[in-house]
Write an enzyme that holds these catalytic residues in place. Sequence first.
Site, short mmCIF file in Angstrom:
data_model
loop_
_atom_site.label_atom_id
_atom_site.label_comp_id
_atom_site.label_asym_id
_atom_site.label_seq_id
_atom_site.Cartn_x
_atom_site.Cartn_y
_atom_site.Cartn_z
N GLN A 1 -5.42 2.32 -0.47
CA GLN A 1 -5.72 3.02 0.77
C GLN A 1 -7.14 3.56 0.74
O GLN A 1 -7.79 3.63 -0.31
CB GLN A 1 -4.73 4.18 0.96
CG GLN A 1 -4.73 5.18 -0.19
CD GLN A 1 -3.43 5.92 -0.31
OE1 GLN A 1 -2.75 6.19 0.67
NE2 GLN A 1 -3.04 6.26 -1.53
N HIS B 1 3.47 23.22 0.72
CA HIS B 1 4.00 23.04 -0.63
C HIS B 1 5.02 24.12 -1.00
O HIS B 1 6.05 23.81 -1.62
CB HIS B 1 2.85 22.99 -1.64
CG HIS B 1 2.00 21.78 -1.51
ND1 HIS B 1 0.63 21.84 -1.35
CD2 HIS B 1 2.32 20.46 -1.49
CE1 HIS B 1 0.16 20.60 -1.25
NE2 HIS B 1 1.16 19.76 -1.34
N ASP C 1 -1.83 15.10 -4.34
CA ASP C 1 -2.70 16.28 -4.44
C ASP C 1 -2.21 17.26 -5.48
O ASP C 1 -2.96 18.15 -5.91
CB ASP C 1 -2.86 16.97 -3.07
CG ASP C 1 -1.53 17.39 -2.47
OD1 ASP C 1 -0.75 18.10 -3.14
OD2 ASP C 1 -1.25 17.01 -1.32
N GLU D 1 3.59 8.61 -8.23
CA GLU D 1 2.48 8.39 -7.29
C GLU D 1 1.88 7.02 -7.56
O GLU D 1 1.53 6.70 -8.70
CB GLU D 1 1.42 9.49 -7.46
CG GLU D 1 0.11 9.23 -6.78
CD GLU D 1 0.22 9.14 -5.27
OE1 GLU D 1 -0.14 8.06 -4.73
OE2 GLU D 1 0.66 10.12 -4.64
N ASP E 1 4.93 2.18 -8.30
CA ASP E 1 5.54 2.05 -6.98
C ASP E 1 6.87 2.80 -6.96
O ASP E 1 7.74 2.56 -7.80
CB ASP E 1 5.75 0.57 -6.68
CG ASP E 1 6.56 0.34 -5.44
OD1 ASP E 1 7.69 -0.15 -5.55
OD2 ASP E 1 6.06 0.68 -4.35
N ASP F 1 7.12 13.40 -0.56
CA ASP F 1 5.80 13.92 -0.19
C ASP F 1 4.91 12.71 0.10
O ASP F 1 4.06 12.32 -0.70
CB ASP F 1 5.24 14.76 -1.34
CG ASP F 1 3.99 15.53 -0.94
OD1 ASP F 1 3.52 15.35 0.19
OD2 ASP F 1 3.49 16.31 -1.77
N THR G 1 2.60 9.91 2.66
CA THR G 1 1.67 9.75 3.77
C THR G 1 2.43 9.21 4.98
O THR G 1 3.62 8.92 4.91
CB THR G 1 0.55 8.77 3.40
OG1 THR G 1 1.13 7.47 3.22
CG2 THR G 1 -0.16 9.17 2.12
N PRO H 1 0.57 2.37 1.61
CA PRO H 1 1.56 2.05 0.57
C PRO H 1 2.92 2.72 0.78
O PRO H 1 3.91 2.31 0.19
CB PRO H 1 0.89 2.55 -0.72
CG PRO H 1 -0.13 3.54 -0.28
CD PRO H 1 -0.61 3.07 1.07
#
Length: 289
Positions: free
Chosen positions: A33, A64, A89, A109, A139, A160, A162, A167
């Site tokens: 990305q 969070h 993050d 992640e 993945d 959490d 996008t 992805p």
Amino acid sequence: MSDYEWWQERCDGMGISQSLKVKLLHREQSPFQLVEIYDHEDFGRLLVLDGYIQASQADEFIYHEMGMHVPLLGRERKDANVLIIGGGDGGNLREALVHDFVKSVTMVEIDERVIRLSEEYLGVNGDYNDPRVNLVIDDAKKFVSNAKERDEKFDVIILDLTEPVGPSAVLFTEAFFTDLVEIVSDTGVVVDSDSVFLTLHGGGFLQEQSGDGENLVSVMLKTRLLPHMEAYRANVPLYPGGDFGFYLYSKDGVSLRHPVMDHQGKHYDADVHQASFALPKWQRDWLDR
């Protein structure tokens, strides 16, 4: 302010966006990305993935804290195993590690560059060297499938993610959820979240507008793979629309609206926990569809 220029967040579907006067600090195309870091004089540094704001230093703690402490403290838990899917993050990791009763935190992640750039520029992450932390660069679909084969169970699973444009797109599917429910413990909960909009046609989600017309709430309402859902909300100023919903899916349907212990965050406390479940009538009606 000479280095600061007007930037517009990516606009999909609904024809709305927000503009911020920012300075670009870093931009790179990772294998997965477009990752950008911007600076705003009042909101601090912003993490942007594929054109969407993911976190700002000014208000990331609201998302969070509310996403992690409500499911962790909404019922009695001992030796809790937490799974964070996404979360590059590191803010959800930070909040999970606050609690001594959390035995392990696995964070999956796919894009290590998001983790490293967030560490370098935002500095809101938890301690990846904490012995309770298992950081997996992989993945999530494959991880969940393998965890199911190992009969691994988690008490709190935080999605959490996008928006479903990069992805994460493969995770906004019935096939992924079918595997995911197999790794939820008997008293466990899955936490999903999204920006909420009210239009002339009723409520809507950012994920529905930026993806292919479905999000995980609509998938779960249709399939009932986890039969019980509760919803709560918070205002996160730099997310589109500001009104942000959290959705809890469980097997046993025990309500998480009443905290079983006190915790004081920058935003979260017991009063905010309980109040967040008070939804307006239009949202109750919309979610009962």
